[in-house]
Design a protein around this motif. Sequence first.
Motif, short mmCIF file in Angstrom:
data_model
loop_
_atom_site.label_atom_id
_atom_site.label_comp_id
_atom_site.label_asym_id
_atom_site.label_seq_id
_atom_site.Cartn_x
_atom_site.Cartn_y
_atom_site.Cartn_z
N ARG A 1 50.82 30.50 15.56
CA ARG A 1 49.75 30.96 16.43
C ARG A 1 48.40 30.84 15.73
N HIS A 2 48.36 31.25 14.47
CA HIS A 2 47.12 31.14 13.69
C HIS A 2 46.71 29.67 13.53
N LEU A 3 47.67 28.81 13.27
CA LEU A 3 47.39 27.38 13.12
C LEU A 3 46.73 26.82 14.37
N LEU A 4 47.31 27.09 15.53
CA LEU A 4 46.78 26.52 16.78
C LEU A 4 45.39 27.07 17.09
N SER A 5 45.14 28.32 16.72
CA SER A 5 43.80 28.88 16.96
C SER A 5 42.76 28.27 16.02
N GLU A 6 43.18 27.93 14.79
CA GLU A 6 42.25 27.39 13.80
C GLU A 6 41.97 25.90 14.02
N VAL A 7 43.01 25.12 14.37
CA VAL A 7 42.77 23.68 14.51
C VAL A 7 41.91 23.36 15.71
N GLY A 8 41.76 24.33 16.61
CA GLY A 8 40.89 24.10 17.76
C GLY A 8 39.42 24.15 17.43
N LYS A 9 39.08 24.44 16.17
CA LYS A 9 37.67 24.59 15.79
C LYS A 9 36.91 23.28 15.76
N GLY A 10 37.60 22.19 15.40
CA GLY A 10 36.83 20.96 15.22
C GLY A 10 37.69 19.72 15.22
N HIS A 11 37.01 18.60 15.16
CA HIS A 11 37.60 17.28 15.30
C HIS A 11 37.91 16.63 13.96
N GLN A 12 37.29 17.12 12.89
CA GLN A 12 37.31 16.40 11.62
C GLN A 12 38.70 16.31 11.00
N LEU A 13 39.48 17.39 11.05
CA LEU A 13 40.82 17.35 10.46
C LEU A 13 41.67 16.29 11.16
N PHE A 14 41.60 16.22 12.48
CA PHE A 14 42.41 15.24 13.21
C PHE A 14 41.96 13.81 12.89
N LYS A 15 40.67 13.63 12.71
CA LYS A 15 40.16 12.30 12.33
C LYS A 15 40.73 11.89 10.96
N LEU A 16 40.74 12.82 10.01
CA LEU A 16 41.27 12.52 8.68
C LEU A 16 42.78 12.30 8.72
N MET A 17 43.49 13.05 9.56
CA MET A 17 44.94 12.85 9.71
C MET A 17 45.21 11.48 10.32
#
Length: 588
Positions: free
Chosen positions: A432-448
Motif C-alpha cells: 500500500r505504501h509503495l503504490l502511494s509513493e510511486v504515484g508521486k512522479g514519472h522519473q522512477l518509471f523512466k529510469l526503470m
Amino acid sequence: MPAIRTWQRPVSAGRPYQKAVYIMLEGSIMLHRPSGRQDAVQPGDFIGLANYLDGNDHTTKAEVTSQSKVLSVPEAVLQRLEKERPDLFNALNRVIAAKLRERSPDRSISTGVLAQPVTRIMKSPVSSCEGNTTIAEALTLMQERKIGSLAVTNHTGKLQGLLTFSGLAEAAISNGAKPTDSVLDVACETPHIVDSGTPLWEAQELLKRQHSKYLLVVDDSAPTGMVSESDILRVLISRPSILANRIREADSMKELISLSARIIEAAVDAQRSNHLPSDAVRLLSETHLIIQRRAIELTLRWMKRKNHGAPPASFAIFIMGSGGRKEMLLNPDQDNALIIQDVPKSERENVREWFNRFTKRMNRNLARVGYSLCPGEIMACNPQFSRSLKEWKAEITKITDLPTAKSARWSNVVLDFDTLYGDNTLTSELRRHLLSEVGKGHQLFKLMAEDDAEGKPAIGLFNQLVTTSDGQWIDIKRNGLRIITDATRIYALDTGITMQNTSDRLEALLRAEKLSKDFKDAIQEAYEELLDLLLTHQIEQHRQSKKLDKLIDPTTLSRQSRSTLRMAMRAIKRFQQQLQGDYDVDAY
C-alpha cells in the motif's frame, strides 16, 4: 508510394518477400495455406501481412481465380502509418496474436482435470426465460433465484441469447429501456456457447480470449448448462497433489531435500494438465512455494529446539522477482527479504539478534533444498534486506523521491513481491505504501524503462533472430520474457495495479484501458510462446542430467518454431518500443 497492380497469375509459395503488403481491391483470389486451409480474399483484405511482420518468404500460395487488382503498399509506408494510426497498429497486433496461435504447437490436453468435458462441472439445469419476458419480470426472477444471468429462449426452448445483471443495468440506465420492454428487444446479449463434449481447457481458453464470465453449454440449440471462470477455478484448486501434501508433511530437512528433488514431476504434470504455459508455470510455482514454506517452518522448529525460542516479534518473509510473480521455472534462485514489525527501541537489539540467526539458517536451508543463494545477495540474511516495516517504508520513499539508475535496477527486481511466510498484513501495508509513493512522479518509471532498454528482443535487421556474442544462443529470459515482465511491471505500478503475476497485470492493464485488447493479446501470446519454449527446454535438460539454463539454440528448432519465435520477438519489440515512447527513453 502505394500503387495499384493487376494480378493475373498465382503468387507461388516460397516467393521472396517483396517488402510490400497488398490490399485486395477487386477480383477473386484464394489463399492456400501450408496447413491445408483455404481462404477466399475479400475486397479490403490484406495479403502478406504475416510476411511484413516476420520478414519471411511467402509460404502461402495466392491463387488468382480471375483478374484481380491489388493496392501494393511499401513496407516503409506501412511502418509510418502504424505510428500515425492507432487503429492500424491494433489491427496488426491482432494479426500477430492470430499468427502466434496458428503457428504455436498443439497445446491440447489429454490428461488431467482440464481434459474432462464441461458437463462434469456445468451448472444444470439452466435458469431461463422466454424472449418476450419483460425487464421487470426478468429482474424479479433473478433476484428470487439469487442468480446473475438467464438464458433467453423461444417457445420451443431454443437459445436466443443471454441476459445478465449488467445487461439489464445498461438497458435501463444507458439506453432508457422501460420495465415493460421485452428482454429480447432491449437487453439480450449474444452468448458464447460450447457443446457438451467440449473439454474444460477449451472452455477456459474461450473464456479468457472472449473476456467473458459465462459459457452456455448447448445441445441441439437448447441450453443444457452453464460454465463460469469460477467453476473452472474451483476444480483446479480442488485437484489433489500427492507430492504437495507430502512436502507439507515433511518432518525433517533430509526428507524435504528428497521430496524437492522431485520438482521435475510437478513440472511435467503442470505442463501436461494445463492448456496455457502461464497456468502451468503458475502451478509449478505453487509447488516451489510449498517447498520453501516448509523449509522455513522446519527452520523455526530448529530455532525452538536450540533454545532460541519463538520469534520475538511479528514478521513476514516476502519473496521477490519470479517468485513474487509466481513465474518460477525449474531452477529459481533465492530472492527473499524480511519485514519485522516495528518494536520499541529497547527491544530492537534482541529482536535483531534473533532474526539474524534465523535468516542465516533459513537461507542455508533453502539452498539445501535446491534454491541457490542469490549471487546479488538479495536475501533475508543480508541486513539490507532485513528491515523493520518503518525502515522498508523509508527505503521506498527514498527511492521514489530521489531515484537513481541503481535504485531503478533494484526496483525491477524487488518491487515484484508477495508474502512467502508470516504476517501478510505487513506485506500488504508495504505494498500500500509503495503504490502511494510511486504515484508521486514519472522519473522512477523512466529510469526503470531505461534499465529494461539494456536488454533487446532477439530480433534484428531483416527480422533475423539475434543470438549471443558467440553466435549460438538466444537468452529467452533476458531477451524476451524479462522485457515483457519489466514493461508490464512499470505500467502496472504507474496505474496503481496491485497484481504481481504478469498475465494478471496484462488483464488489469486491459481493463484500465492502458493496453488495447489486440495489443494485450499479441503480448500475451508472445509470452505464452516463450514460456512454453523455455519450460520444455528445461524439462528436457533435466531428463538429460544437464545444467539448467535459459539459452535456446535456434538451429535446433523446426522452421515453424523459428518462425513463431520471430513473430513473438516482433510482438515483444513493439511492446518495448511503446514503453520507451511512453516514458521518453532514448533507444540504445
